[in-house]
Each structure stands twice: as structure tokens, then as C-alpha cells.
Design an enzyme around this catalytic site. Structure first.
Site, mmCIF file in Angstrom:
data_model
loop_
_atom_site.group_PDB
_atom_site.id
_atom_site.type_symbol
_atom_site.label_atom_id
_atom_site.label_comp_id
_atom_site.label_asym_id
_atom_site.label_seq_id
_atom_site.Cartn_x
_atom_site.Cartn_y
_atom_site.Cartn_z
ATOM 1 C CD GLU A 98 -2.833 1.125 2.430
ATOM 2 O OE1 GLU A 98 -3.648 2.065 2.573
ATOM 3 O OE2 GLU A 98 -2.741 0.175 3.239
ATOM 4 N NE ARG A 147 4.141 -8.235 11.090
ATOM 5 C CZ ARG A 147 3.519 -7.060 11.063
ATOM 6 N NH1 ARG A 147 2.215 -6.990 11.219
ATOM 7 N NH2 ARG A 147 4.192 -5.959 10.874
ATOM 8 C CE LYS A 162 3.514 0.478 4.889
ATOM 9 N NZ LYS A 162 2.864 0.356 3.552
#
Length: 556
Positions: free
Chosen positions: A41, A265, A275
Site C-alpha cells: 500500500e 511476518r 508502518k
């Protein structure tokens, strides 16, 4: 080699994703194709966790002669920016990968909308007037069924009309949403009539003002994968509970069905992997930007002196797991230390200089010595280092009143100068009015002469820089940004910020061989660590960043 420096072994056997792919290939699934994608994104800079995903997706495509797309998930115009798009492209290229195709979720907005129309026509989606707060309250809990929306049984005709009017901009933000009609009693909360479209009257960085409704990530993701012909949609583990919705949405419109596969992850000690929180660090000026060398962003690591090879090596070492865990950041530091040890030229740099006057040198006398550029490279060649009447050593390499474990320069203890075949012996200490040491007067003795004199064995060798063969530079010493290893255990991560994460040293003395160093060049400052030239360097003064220490002292 101590335990902290032992080389970790790299697992060469297939990981579980490779097993799935190889079984698919043997079965002739997807006509023998392997097609992956990396779907960031564009709402921030990529971090080391994304680097793992990049290496995995692009690496699998390379290994199986397949393709890997770069696709920007630009479904939220409020948080996205072309600055982030450009930074992501630069990061992927820098890591050594090139996408086969570049796409945006916004490329498919027209087609995704048609899928929404199909769902409505099949009675699988409806327009809901509940507020976001009401929808959330009615979802229930994992052990209690949700409450069906009073708008759930609108007619297909009414839903089609309302969806068209949503698209045409007749309603305000948040006034209506499009929801899937699945099962409000499902044990999987993501199947309790999830939102598919939201109204957002916001300018999009690519589609402008064409759209005022935007698909959610869950709605756009699977359809984007399908349109592109993705075979293996590799996601991090938090998307495992989203997979039934991914499958359901694709099955309802009967299109190509990629296989979603989840892996753990990356979580690193002493490192934020959110983020959103990294953006807060930037916005609240805890750091000096996304590329601050203390940040775990790819651009921050690049500026600090990390190399693509080291990050790829790190990704290979940690492997691909099915369960979440936390990796010691020392392993990342090990990878860059290994790489720079092999490839970084050597140089001497005195970071906190103490002036030493060699009393038996003439005023303009200069002696030259040869030093190897990189002992790890057989044909690296040599460089010249020059000794003159005034040299500089590290302040920490001299003690006036040492204890028995100090083996460097002291009033009773000579020391060897690195690369110079020369010993220095203290003759005089010069102090200022406050009693601080300003300079040392020493005698320089060639090593053969020292040994022939029957002197005691020299116990230490220190680095130095000659005044006539030096340049001055700024050196920035970076430490870990946080003082707590597992930040998930901290309620307020800002309370764990390390106040000593940056120390700036001015007027450092470096050998003049570094005068032509360029931004991004890396060096081993002998006895100190690995450093690279920072973008803040000017024609008048170089700036160096500490990349990593010579050894893992933290682990000890």
C-alpha cells in the site's frame, strides 16, 4: 571465533511454500505457471519486514522461472501519495529485483465495480445505512453471533439503485456502505457481512475524482490477484483468517482462483514493524525522516550502509515459517558484518582525537608505510599511510592511571602503531589549566630497534592518523532506536526510545585516502566498525554513518 561470531547455518531444504509450489507443478496446476505478486500500500516507506516479503515473492518467481508483479494497493486515497510509490519502486530495484509488470488496484476499479454489481444481482451483497459504529457494535463477538442489519433484506432492485447512486456521488461519506451478505453467525468474524465499498469523496492520486466509492482491501485483493492471473498469493499470517472471505468473493463470480498462502511476518528485537507507528516517529520528529539511519525502513538501512546482498542473505537465513516469532536483530547485523568484512576497503579513522607529538621526528619529516586495502581480498592492493611529527590517536587508547587489564598506551607501557612497524613510548603529558590532557609527547621507535633493545613485549596495537596525511570529518554513531527487545510488551513505545541512539562526533581525523569517497561508499574503520558516507556530506566535509560494529558486543 567466539559464539557470538559463529556463522549461522543456512537451511537449504525446501520451505513449506516451495513444497506447495512444487506439488502444484507436479500436478500440472495452473498449466505449470508460477506467478506471484508484491502488493504494497503506498501509504509509507517500506521496512525490513517488507524486504522479507519482496525477497520471498520475487525469489520464488526467479526460482521457478515464473513472474512477479509489483501491484500498488491504492484503495485508500486519503493516506496514499506518489512519493511513497516512487520510494517503493526504488526499494525493490535496490534490493536487486525487477517486476515483470507494474499494476495498481485502481487499474481494476471498473472491473471490481462490475463484480460488486454481480454480487448484488445474485443477492450476495446489499447497501447498508448503519453507521460504522453501529456495524461494529452489531458484529457480535467470537462466541456470540452478530445482529443482522435491518437493511440486509433490501430487494436486488433497490440495492442496485442505491449502489449506482453511491457511485454517482449522491451520498455523503459514511452515509452508506456496500456489504457482503454471508453469515452474521459465522465463527469467523470476517464473514459477518464485511464491508466491500465505502464512500470517500477524496481525490485519488491516479484516478482523480472519477470515483467517490472505494473498495476495501479484502474486496480488491482477491479480484486483483485473479485479474492478473496470480497463481500463489503469498500473505503474512494475519491474513489467514481473511482467506475464507478471499475464497468466497472469488467463488461467487466464478473467475480464476489463486491460492492464498500465509507465512509468519518478520518481527525483530528492538525494532518497530508498524508502518503507522513509524509514520508517527517521523511526524513527531523522534527521527529525522523515513530514511533516518535508525529507522528499519529500507531507505534508512540503505543510508546507514546496509547492502542489498546483506538483506537478501538475512532473508535467506531466517527462512519462511508458519508461526509468528521474534528474530534477534543481531542476525541482521551479522549479515551486514559478513558482507562488509569481505567487501569494504580498510581505513584508519580517529574519532575522538588525542594529539601526540613525536619528539624524535624532524618538523617536516614524513615516513610512509604500506597497508593492505582489504585483507579478505587477495588482489585488493595496498594504500600508503604517512606518519609525521604530529599524529592522532584515540583518547580511549591512553590512560594516565591504568588498571592491570589496560594494555594500551600509558606512562609505563609503550604501544605499537598499526601498519607502521613502530612503537611509541610516552615521555611527557601536557595538560591545560583545568587539568585535562591536551597532548602527549612520545618517542617513536622502529620495531626492529625496539626488539633489539631487549624491551618488554608490546601487548597492544592501536590505530592512528598522521596530521599531514589527514582529513577532518563528521562521524555519526548510531545505536538501537529502542531500549526494549520486545516492543509488543510495551504499552507506549515512545517510552522505550533510546536517548543515546545518536552521537555526533565533530573534527574526527581520517586518513586522506578517504578524501575522494562518494555517498554510499562503505569502509571498515580499523578497530572501530563499518561506516558509510552519508548524503549530508559536502565538498568541504564528509559525513560518515556507523553501519555496524566490528563484533556483536550487544550479544555479550
Amino acid at each position: 571465533m567466539n559464539k557470538a561470531e559463529e556463522k549461522p547455518s543456512i537451511e537449504k531444504s525446501l520451505n513449506f511454500i516451495e513444497h506447495i509450489i512444487e506439488n502444484d507443478l507436479k500436478a500440472g496446476k495452473n498449466n505449470g505457471r508460477v506467478h506471484t505478486r508484491f502488493p504494497p500500500e503506498p501509504n509509507g516507506y517500506l521496512h525490513i519486514g517488507h524486504a522479507k516479503s519482496i525477497c520471498l515473492n520475487f525469489g520464488l518467481a526467479q526460482k521457478y522461472n515464473g513472474k512477479c508483479n509489483l501491484r500498488f494497493d491504492d484503495t485508500n486515497p486519503i493516506t496514499e501519495d506518489t512519493e511513497y510509490v516512487e520510494s517503493i519502486e526504488a526499494d525493490v530495484r535496490w534490493l536487486g529485483f525487477q517486476w515483470d509488470n507494474k499494476f495498481y488496484a485502481s487499474d481494476y476499479f471498473d472491473q471490481i465495480y462490475q463484480y460488486a454489481v454481480q454480487l448484488v444481482k445474485k443477492g450476495k451483497a446489499y447497501v447498508c445505512d448503519l453507521t460504522p459504529e453501529e456495524i461494529s457494535a452489531n458484529r457480535g463477538t467470537p462466541t456470540k453471533a452478530g445482529i443482522e442489519s435491518p437493511y440486509r433484506n433490501r430487494s436486488i432492485e433497490e440495492n442496485l439503485d442505491l449502489l449506482t447512486r453511491m457511485k454517482n456521488g449522491e451520498f455523503k461519506d459514511g452515509e452508506k456502505v456496500l456489504r457482503a451478505k454471508i453469515d452474521m453467525a459465522s465463527p469467523n468474524m470476517h464473514l459477518r457481512d464485511p464491508i466491500l465499498y465505502r464512500i470517500r469523496h477524496a481525490h485519488h492520486h491516479r484516478t482523480g475524482d472519477k470515483w467517490c466509492i472505494y473498495p476495501t482491501y479484502d474486496f480488491a485483493h482477491g479480484y486483483s490477484d485473479s485479474i492478473e492471473g496470480i497463481t500463489h498469493s503469498i500473505c503474512t499470517l494475519e491474513f489467514e483468517v481473511h482467506r475464507p472471505l478471499y475464497d468466497w468473493l472469488i467463488e461467487q463470480v466464478e473467475i480464476h482462483h489463486p491460492q492464498q498462502i500465509e507465512f509468519a511476518r518478520l518481527n525483530l528485537t528492538y525494532t518497530l514493524m508498524s508502518k503507522r507507528k513509524l509514520l508517527e516517529l517521523v511526524q513527531n520528529k523522534h527521527v529525522k525522516g523515513w530514511d533516518d539511519p535508525r529507522m528499519p525502513t529500507i531507505s534508512g538501512l540503505r543510508r546507514r550502509g546496509y547492502t542489498p546482498a546483506a538483506i537478501r542473505d538475512f532473508a535467506e537465513r531466517i527462512g519462511v515459517a508458519k508461526r509468528d516469532g521474534i528474530i534477534d536483530v543481531a542476525l541482521l547485523e551479522f549479515s551486514i558484518r559478513e558482507d562488509l568484512n569481505k567487501n569494504a576497503p580498510r581505513a584508519m579513522a580517529v574519532l575522538e582525537p588525542l594529539k601526540v607529538v613525536l619528539t624524535n621526528f624532524e618538523e617536516n619529516e614524513v615516513r610512509e608505510f604500506e597497508a593492505v586495502i582489504n585483507p579478505e581480498q587477495e588482489n585488493s592492493g595496498t594504500r600508503k599511510v604517512k606518519m609525521s611529527k604530529v599524529i592522532y590517536i584515540e583518547r580511549e587508547d591512553f590512560l594516565e592511571n591504568p588498571d592491570k587489564n589496560f594494555f594500551r598506551l600509558s606512562p609505563a607501557q609503550p604501544v605499537r602503531l598499526k601498519h607502521a612497524s613502530t612503537m611509541i613510548r610516552l615521555e611527557k603529558i601536557v595538560k591545560n589549566a583545568e587539568g585535562a590532557i591536551e597532548e602527549l609527547h612520545c618517542q617513536a621507535i622502529p620495531e626492529p630497534e625496539y626488539q633489539a633493545g631487549g624491551n618488554p613485549k608490546i601487548k597492544a596495537t592501536i590505530h592512528w592518523v598522521g596530521e599531514k596525511d589527514s582529513i577532518e570529518a563528521e562521524v555519526r554513531l548510531y545505536d538501537r532506536l529502542f531500549t526494549v527487545a520486545d516492543l509488543s510488551e510495551v504499552e507506549d513505545y515512545t517510552q522505550a526510545l533510546n536517548p543515546d541512539s545518536l552521537k555526533v562526533l565533530k573534527n574526527c581525523k581520517l586518513e586522506s585516502n578517504l578524501s575522494n569517497a562518494k555517498v554510499g561508499d562503505s569502509f571498515q574503520f580499523e578497530r572501530k566498525g563499518y561506516f558509510c558516507v552519508d548524503i549530508d556530506s559536502t565538498a568541504k566535509e564528509l559525513v560518515f554513518n556507523l553501519t555496524v560494529s566490528l563484533k556483536d558486543s550487544k550479544g555479550k
